[in-house]
Write a protein that holds these residues in place. Structure first.
Motif, PDB file in Angstrom:
ATOM      1  N   ASP A 186     -25.833   3.052  -9.533  1.00 29.50           N
ATOM      2  CA  ASP A 186     -25.264   1.195  -8.858  1.00 29.50           C
ATOM      3  C   ASP A 186     -23.834   1.181  -8.608  1.00 29.50           C
ATOM      4  O   ASP A 186     -22.875   1.053 -10.082  1.00 29.50           O
ATOM      5  CB  ASP A 186     -26.153   0.113 -10.362  1.00 29.50           C
ATOM      6  N   ILE A 187     -23.547   1.563  -8.130  1.00 31.31           N
ATOM      7  CA  ILE A 187     -22.056   1.556  -7.321  1.00 31.31           C
ATOM      8  C   ILE A 187     -21.616   0.498  -6.702  1.00 31.31           C
ATOM      9  O   ILE A 187     -22.498  -0.053  -5.751  1.00 31.31           O
ATOM     10  CB  ILE A 187     -21.781   2.528  -6.101  1.00 31.31           C
ATOM     11  N   THR A 188     -20.611   0.021  -6.833  1.00 27.07           N
ATOM     12  CA  THR A 188     -20.446  -1.663  -6.229  1.00 27.07           C
ATOM     13  C   THR A 188     -19.553  -1.689  -5.123  1.00 27.07           C
ATOM     14  O   THR A 188     -18.462  -0.140  -5.286  1.00 27.07           O
ATOM     15  CB  THR A 188     -20.234  -2.498  -6.742  1.00 27.07           C
ATOM     16  N   GLU A 189     -18.961  -2.674  -4.792  1.00 26.28           N
ATOM     17  CA  GLU A 189     -17.260  -2.386  -3.876  1.00 26.28           C
ATOM     18  C   GLU A 189     -16.177  -2.995  -5.311  1.00 26.28           C
ATOM     19  O   GLU A 189     -15.084  -1.889  -4.375  1.00 26.28           O
ATOM     20  CB  GLU A 189     -17.730  -3.930  -3.030  1.00 26.28           C
ATOM     21  N   GLU A 190     -16.027  -3.456  -5.593  1.00 24.47           N
ATOM     22  CA  GLU A 190     -15.166  -2.893  -6.575  1.00 24.47           C
ATOM     23  C   GLU A 190     -15.049  -1.423  -7.583  1.00 24.47           C
ATOM     24  O   GLU A 190     -13.736  -1.199  -7.314  1.00 24.47           O
ATOM     25  CB  GLU A 190     -15.219  -4.053  -7.974  1.00 24.47           C
ATOM     26  N   ASP A 191     -15.972  -0.319  -7.608  1.00 25.27           N
ATOM     27  CA  ASP A 191     -15.899   0.300  -7.999  1.00 25.27           C
ATOM     28  C   ASP A 191     -15.081   1.541  -6.254  1.00 25.27           C
ATOM     29  O   ASP A 191     -14.302   2.450  -6.811  1.00 25.27           O
ATOM     30  CB  ASP A 191     -17.760   1.039  -8.447  1.00 25.27           C
ATOM     31  N   ILE A 192     -15.893   1.464  -6.009  1.00 29.69           N
ATOM     32  CA  ILE A 192     -15.069   1.479  -3.860  1.00 29.69           C
ATOM     33  C   ILE A 192     -13.952   1.772  -3.599  1.00 29.69           C
ATOM     34  O   ILE A 192     -13.369   2.042  -3.903  1.00 29.69           O
ATOM     35  CB  ILE A 192     -16.342   1.285  -2.896  1.00 29.69           C
ATOM     36  N   ALA A 193     -13.489   0.155  -4.263  1.00 28.67           N
ATOM     37  CA  ALA A 193     -12.470  -0.491  -3.578  1.00 28.67           C
ATOM     38  C   ALA A 193     -11.310   0.631  -5.011  1.00 28.67           C
ATOM     39  O   ALA A 193      -9.535   0.438  -4.338  1.00 28.67           O
ATOM     40  CB  ALA A 193     -11.998  -1.763  -4.514  1.00 28.67           C
ATOM     41  N   GLN A 194     -11.431   0.514  -6.418  1.00 24.29           N
ATOM     42  CA  GLN A 194     -11.154   0.951  -7.582  1.00 24.29           C
ATOM     43  C   GLN A 194     -10.598   1.997  -7.397  1.00 24.29           C
ATOM     44  O   GLN A 194      -9.634   3.463  -7.289  1.00 24.29           O
ATOM     45  CB  GLN A 194     -11.800   1.182  -8.755  1.00 24.29           C
ATOM     46  N   ALA A 195     -11.478   3.128  -6.729  1.00 25.98           N
ATOM     47  CA  ALA A 195     -11.909   5.071  -6.458  1.00 25.98           C
ATOM     48  C   ALA A 195     -10.590   4.706  -5.160  1.00 25.98           C
ATOM     49  O   ALA A 195      -9.771   5.861  -5.445  1.00 25.98           O
ATOM     50  CB  ALA A 195     -13.286   5.691  -5.703  1.00 25.98           C
ATOM     51  N   ARG A 196     -10.978   3.978  -3.904  1.00 26.11           N
ATOM     52  CA  ARG A 196      -9.933   4.269  -3.122  1.00 26.11           C
ATOM     53  C   ARG A 196      -8.334   3.928  -3.443  1.00 26.11           C
ATOM     54  O   ARG A 196      -7.324   4.918  -3.213  1.00 26.11           O
ATOM     55  CB  ARG A 196     -10.457   2.656  -1.943  1.00 26.11           C
ATOM     56  N   GLN A 197      -8.190   2.945  -4.588  1.00 24.43           N
ATOM     57  CA  GLN A 197      -6.840   2.485  -5.402  1.00 24.43           C
ATOM     58  C   GLN A 197      -6.440   4.231  -5.609  1.00 24.43           C
ATOM     59  O   GLN A 197      -5.415   4.944  -5.686  1.00 24.43           O
ATOM     60  CB  GLN A 197      -7.323   2.315  -5.837  1.00 24.43           C
ATOM     61  N   GLU A 198      -7.141   4.466  -7.024  1.00 23.44           N
ATOM     62  CA  GLU A 198      -6.840   5.701  -7.456  1.00 23.44           C
ATOM     63  C   GLU A 198      -6.370   6.906  -6.049  1.00 23.44           C
ATOM     64  O   GLU A 198      -5.286   8.097  -7.007  1.00 23.44           O
ATOM     65  CB  GLU A 198      -7.737   6.542  -7.937  1.00 23.44           C
ATOM     66  N   MET A 199      -6.977   7.149  -5.790  1.00 21.77           N
ATOM     67  CA  MET A 199      -6.998   8.487  -4.038  1.00 21.77           C
ATOM     68  C   MET A 199      -5.590   7.664  -3.610  1.00 21.77           C
ATOM     69  O   MET A 199      -5.004   9.048  -3.390  1.00 21.77           O
ATOM     70  CB  MET A 199      -8.229   8.682  -3.857  1.00 21.77           C
ATOM     71  N   TRP A 200      -5.335   7.153  -2.965  1.00 19.32           N
ATOM     72  CA  TRP A 200      -4.521   6.216  -2.091  1.00 19.32           C
ATOM     73  C   TRP A 200      -3.365   6.053  -2.587  1.00 19.32           C
ATOM     74  O   TRP A 200      -2.442   5.086  -1.764  1.00 19.32           O
ATOM     75  CB  TRP A 200      -5.106   6.221  -0.797  1.00 19.32           C
ATOM     76  N   GLY A 201      -3.500   5.272  -4.133  1.00 20.25           N
ATOM     77  CA  GLY A 201      -2.169   4.492  -3.802  1.00 20.25           C
ATOM     78  C   GLY A 201      -0.858   5.190  -3.879  1.00 20.25           C
ATOM     79  O   GLY A 201      -0.129   4.126  -3.936  1.00 20.25           O
ATOM     80  N   ASN A 202      -0.731   6.054  -4.415  1.00 20.78           N
ATOM     81  CA  ASN A 202       0.553   7.241  -4.213  1.00 20.78           C
ATOM     82  C   ASN A 202       0.728   7.432  -2.667  1.00 20.78           C
ATOM     83  O   ASN A 202       1.932   8.677  -2.881  1.00 20.78           O
ATOM     84  CB  ASN A 202       0.735   7.818  -5.713  1.00 20.78           C
ATOM     85  N   PHE A 203      -0.346   7.465  -1.780  1.00 20.90           N
ATOM     86  CA  PHE A 203       0.322   8.252  -0.249  1.00 20.90           C
ATOM     87  C   PHE A 203       1.217   7.437  -0.379  1.00 20.90           C
ATOM     88  O   PHE A 203       1.895   6.878   0.446  1.00 20.90           O
ATOM     89  CB  PHE A 203      -1.277   7.665   0.109  1.00 20.90           C
ATOM     90  N   PRO A 204       2.522   8.735   0.314  1.00 18.83           N
ATOM     91  CA  PRO A 204       3.886   7.964   0.873  1.00 18.83           C
ATOM     92  C   PRO A 204       3.717   7.036   2.450  1.00 18.83           C
ATOM     93  O   PRO A 204       2.503   7.774   3.293  1.00 18.83           O
ATOM     94  CB  PRO A 204       4.285   9.332   1.163  1.00 18.83           C
ATOM     95  N   ARG A 205       3.593   6.084   2.589  1.00 12.47           N
ATOM     96  CA  ARG A 205       4.134   5.293   3.412  1.00 12.47           C
ATOM     97  C   ARG A 205       5.091   5.287   4.156  1.00 12.47           C
ATOM     98  O   ARG A 205       6.370   4.924   4.111  1.00 12.47           O
ATOM     99  CB  ARG A 205       3.381   3.832   3.136  1.00 12.47           C
ATOM    100  N   ASP A 206       5.444   5.434   5.379  1.00 10.34           N
ATOM    101  CA  ASP A 206       6.830   4.450   6.284  1.00 10.34           C
ATOM    102  C   ASP A 206       6.271   3.634   7.508  1.00 10.34           C
ATOM    103  O   ASP A 206       5.402   4.384   8.562  1.00 10.34           O
ATOM    104  CB  ASP A 206       7.372   6.442   7.435  1.00 10.34           C
ATOM    105  N   ASP A 207       6.124   2.480   7.225  1.00 13.00           N
ATOM    106  CA  ASP A 207       6.186   1.854   7.706  1.00 13.00           C
ATOM    107  C   ASP A 207       7.177   1.394   8.990  1.00 13.00           C
ATOM    108  O   ASP A 207       8.645   1.127   8.789  1.00 13.00           O
ATOM    109  CB  ASP A 207       5.561   0.157   7.206  1.00 13.00           C
ATOM    110  N   ILE A 208       6.468   1.243  10.632  1.00 12.49           N
ATOM    111  CA  ILE A 208       7.656   1.334  11.215  1.00 12.49           C
ATOM    112  C   ILE A 208       7.621   0.206  12.014  1.00 12.49           C
ATOM    113  O   ILE A 208       6.789  -0.545  12.000  1.00 12.49           O
ATOM    114  CB  ILE A 208       7.224   2.510  12.651  1.00 12.49           C
TER     115      ILE A 208
END
Length: 74
Positions: free
Chosen positions: A52-74
């Motif tokens: 049983d995967i919830t929206e919160e589980d998905i959001a947490q997994a995304r944060q763990e995967m992409w949380g430290n992804f370098p961003r250059d806002d233009i």
């Protein structure tokens, strides 16, 4: 004359090599019909896993995967 009898009559008029081609084609058509089974949804495929995967589980997994992804806002 029914369809089956008409096919048999035509088949008997063909040489043996072409009769083999007719047989091969009939077997191909038979396999084609067997392989047409309804597809299951991903939900259906995983139903017996009792996951049983919830929206919160998905959001947490995304944060763990992409949380430290370098961003250059233009």
């Amino acid at each position: 004359m029914n369809l089956e009898q008409a096919v048999l009559d035509k088949l008997r008029e063909l040489p043996p090599n072409q009769q083999q081609e007719v047989l091969d084609f009939a077997e191909f058509l038979q396999q084609k019909n067997i392989l047409k089974r309804p597809l299951k949804s991903v939900k259906g495929l995983c139903a017996d896993l009792k996951v049983d995967i919830t929206e919160e589980d998905i959001a947490q997994a995304r944060q763990e995967m992409w949380g430290n992804f370098p961003r250059d806002d233009i």
